[in-house]
Motif scaffolding. Structure first.
Motif, PDB file in Angstrom:
ATOM      1  N   VAL A 166      -6.779  -3.686  -7.979  1.00  8.39           N
ATOM      2  CA  VAL A 166      -5.347  -3.926  -7.933  1.00  8.39           C
ATOM      3  C   VAL A 166      -4.697  -2.695  -7.308  1.00  8.39           C
ATOM      4  N   GLY A 167      -3.734  -2.902  -6.421  1.00  8.65           N
ATOM      5  CA  GLY A 167      -3.095  -1.771  -5.759  1.00  8.65           C
ATOM      6  C   GLY A 167      -2.121  -2.217  -4.696  1.00  8.65           C
ATOM      7  N   ILE A 168      -1.843  -1.324  -3.744  1.00 10.16           N
ATOM      8  CA  ILE A 168      -0.942  -1.634  -2.641  1.00 10.16           C
ATOM      9  C   ILE A 168      -1.619  -1.244  -1.327  1.00 10.16           C
ATOM     10  N   ASP A 169      -0.991  -1.613  -0.215  1.00 10.87           N
ATOM     11  CA  ASP A 169      -1.445  -1.174   1.102  1.00 10.87           C
ATOM     12  C   ASP A 169      -0.739   0.143   1.402  1.00 10.87           C
ATOM     13  N   THR A 170      -1.349   1.246   1.005  1.00  8.49           N
ATOM     14  CA  THR A 170      -0.732   2.562   1.102  1.00  8.49           C
ATOM     15  C   THR A 170      -0.460   2.965   2.545  1.00  8.49           C
ATOM     16  N   ARG A 171      -1.393   2.691   3.425  1.00  7.70           N
ATOM     17  CA  ARG A 171      -1.219   3.066   4.836  1.00  7.70           C
ATOM     18  C   ARG A 171      -0.023   2.348   5.450  1.00  7.70           C
ATOM     19  N   GLU A 172       0.121   1.071   5.151  1.00  8.83           N
ATOM     20  CA  GLU A 172       1.266   0.320   5.681  1.00  8.83           C
ATOM     21  C   GLU A 172       2.574   0.821   5.079  1.00  8.83           C
ATOM     22  N   ALA A 173       2.558   1.183   3.802  1.00  7.83           N
ATOM     23  CA  ALA A 173       3.763   1.731   3.168  1.00  7.83           C
ATOM     24  C   ALA A 173       4.199   3.003   3.893  1.00  7.83           C
ATOM     25  N   GLU A 322     -14.784 -14.375 -11.002  1.00  5.56           N
ATOM     26  CA  GLU A 322     -15.045 -14.045  -9.596  1.00  5.56           C
ATOM     27  C   GLU A 322     -14.333 -12.754  -9.209  1.00  5.56           C
ATOM     28  N   PRO A 323     -14.857 -12.034  -8.185  1.00  4.41           N
ATOM     29  CA  PRO A 323     -14.186 -10.827  -7.688  1.00  4.41           C
ATOM     30  C   PRO A 323     -12.734 -11.137  -7.321  1.00  4.41           C
ATOM     31  N   LEU A 324     -11.861 -10.200  -7.621  1.00  2.00           N
ATOM     32  CA  LEU A 324     -10.437 -10.445  -7.419  1.00  2.00           C
ATOM     33  C   LEU A 324      -9.757  -9.176  -6.932  1.00  2.00           C
ATOM     34  N   SER A 325      -8.956  -9.313  -5.880  1.00  2.00           N
ATOM     35  CA  SER A 325      -8.189  -8.193  -5.342  1.00  2.00           C
ATOM     36  C   SER A 325      -6.715  -8.581  -5.346  1.00  2.00           C
ATOM     37  N   VAL A 326      -5.886  -7.793  -6.003  1.00  2.15           N
ATOM     38  CA  VAL A 326      -4.468  -8.121  -6.144  1.00  2.15           C
ATOM     39  C   VAL A 326      -3.615  -7.043  -5.493  1.00  2.15           C
ATOM     40  N   ASP A 327      -2.744  -7.453  -4.584  1.00  2.00           N
ATOM     41  CA  ASP A 327      -1.786  -6.561  -3.933  1.00  2.00           C
ATOM     42  C   ASP A 327      -0.448  -6.715  -4.641  1.00  2.00           C
ATOM     43  N   VAL A 328       0.013  -5.668  -5.335  1.00  2.00           N
ATOM     44  CA  VAL A 328       1.269  -5.757  -6.070  1.00  2.00           C
ATOM     45  C   VAL A 328       2.479  -5.465  -5.188  1.00  2.00           C
ATOM     46  N   GLY A 329       2.241  -5.021  -3.952  1.00  2.00           N
ATOM     47  CA  GLY A 329       3.332  -4.834  -3.006  1.00  2.00           C
ATOM     48  C   GLY A 329       4.108  -3.540  -3.195  1.00  2.00           C
ATOM     49  N   PHE A 330       4.967  -3.231  -2.223  1.00  2.00           N
ATOM     50  CA  PHE A 330       5.813  -2.037  -2.260  1.00  2.00           C
ATOM     51  C   PHE A 330       7.149  -2.365  -1.608  1.00  2.00           C
TER      52      PHE A 330
END
Length: 344
Positions: A166-173, A322-330
């Motif tokens: 779980v996290g954000i797209d830091t580079r895009e931020a 199942e594997p799960l990836s969550v983008d919480v956004g910024f």
């Protein structure tokens, strides 16, 4: 004088059960899964626990079962304001369950991270939440071999060793924040980063935009291997002014560094935002009330902690998840500190 209780006199689960008139299994159930015991019986058991001063023996409980009720949380530091909100979210979600949280911190050191993770795994935790880890073969191997669910709080672009992320797209931020400062007329602004992988991704996003605009200058790159603080921000501004007299702003990897720079700008007579633009990261509480107010990248830190805890609990209760990836956004929160060089 009251005689100090010896180890031989220690109150046990059996003592509580005998005095209440129930089995030790019922007492254990009341303490671990209170909703599975009637309210009246639960109240009677808890009252006796309090009167006797009974303390559950979690070590014995772990030996008696495959796993403990502990969810381990490995952090790079315990003094970071942004991580405090993440911890609050974790605590709030886990407080609703019978699980308990134990924390360990690594001081941004890989060897410490390896040691802390191994220590947790040796205790058969129910689950493990890790954040602030730099990718490495050793930590990856340990996490992949863990017998419990592991969740990583990290950038969504990074490799996950556990399948839960779980996290954000830091580079895009960072790209968004850098473009914003360019749009407001700032051209010679520094990128102030830190020692962790997320700071490196912020730096990468800054470089992407500045290079595309033909404005990248390595002299404006600052990487500090120390904890963020307002004091650090003050010192960095003085250093930047000495190195780059025509500097007109800074994109800081944390709000406390940006706040320190704001204080130092006032001391040296540099007007924010007219002469110097400032953008932070994390949108800490003071960003909205500083003078001038601070532009910052808002990360839903509390929600991130709640989501991380919820995901690890679901993984514990559902081993086949199942594997799960969550983008919480910024969100980029635009405030007075980047109104532009012509502001005012």
């Amino acid at each position: 004088m009251r005689r100090r209780r010896s180890r031989r006199d220690k109150i046990t689960l059996i003592d509580v059960a005998r005095l209440v008139g129930v089995s030790s299994i019922t007492v254990s159930r009341a303490l671990r899964n209170p909703d599975k015991v009637s309210a009246s019986l639960r109240e009677k058991i808890l009252k006796m626990v309090e009167e006797l001063g009974y303390v559950p023996d979690f070590a014995a409980r772990t030996l008696a079962s495959r796993d403990s009720d502990v969810i381990g949380v490995v952090l790079p530091t315990l003094s970071n304001f942004a991580l405090m909100s993440v911890m609050q979210g974790i605590e709030e979600r886990i407080h609703q369950t019978h699980y308990r949280v134990q924390y360990a911190y690594t001081r941004f050191l890989e060897a410490a991270a390896v040691s802390q993770i191994r220590l947790f795994l040796a205790q058969n935790p129910a689950g493990l939440i890790v954040t602030g880890l730099s990718p490495s073969e050793e930590t990856g191997a340990i996490l992949r071999s863990a017998d419990c669910p592991v969740l990583e709080v990290l950038d969504i672009s990074e490799e996950t060793y556990s399948g839960l992320r779980v996290g954000i797209d830091t580079r895009e931020a960072a790209r968004v924040a850098t473009r914003h400062m360019l749009e407001r007329g700032y051209r010679r602004f520094a990128m102030v980063g830190g020692p962790d992988s997320r700071s490196r991704l912020r730096h990468a996003g800054y470089c992407d935009v500045m290079q595309a605009a033909g404005l990248y200058d390595p002299v404006l790159d600052i990487v500090e291997n120390e904890a963020t603080s307002a004091d650090l921000g003050c010192r960095l501004l003085r250093r930047l002014l000495d190195r780059v007299p025509d500097i007109d702003g800074a994109f800081c990897h944390n709000d406390d560094v940006a706040l320190g720079m704001m204080f130092e700008c006032r001391r040296v007579g540099l007007a924010v935002p007219q002469q110097f633009g400032l953008c932070g990261f994390n949108d800490l509480d003071f960003a909205a009330v500083s003078a001038p107010t601070l532009t910052s990248v808002r990360v839903p830190r509390y929600d991130l902690g709640v989501r991380a805890a919820d995901m690890i609990i679901r993984a514990i209760d559902n081993p086949g998840l199942e594997p799960l990836s969550v983008d919480v956004g910024f969100t980029l929160v635009e405030r007075e500190s980047t109104l532009g060089r012509s502001a005012g």
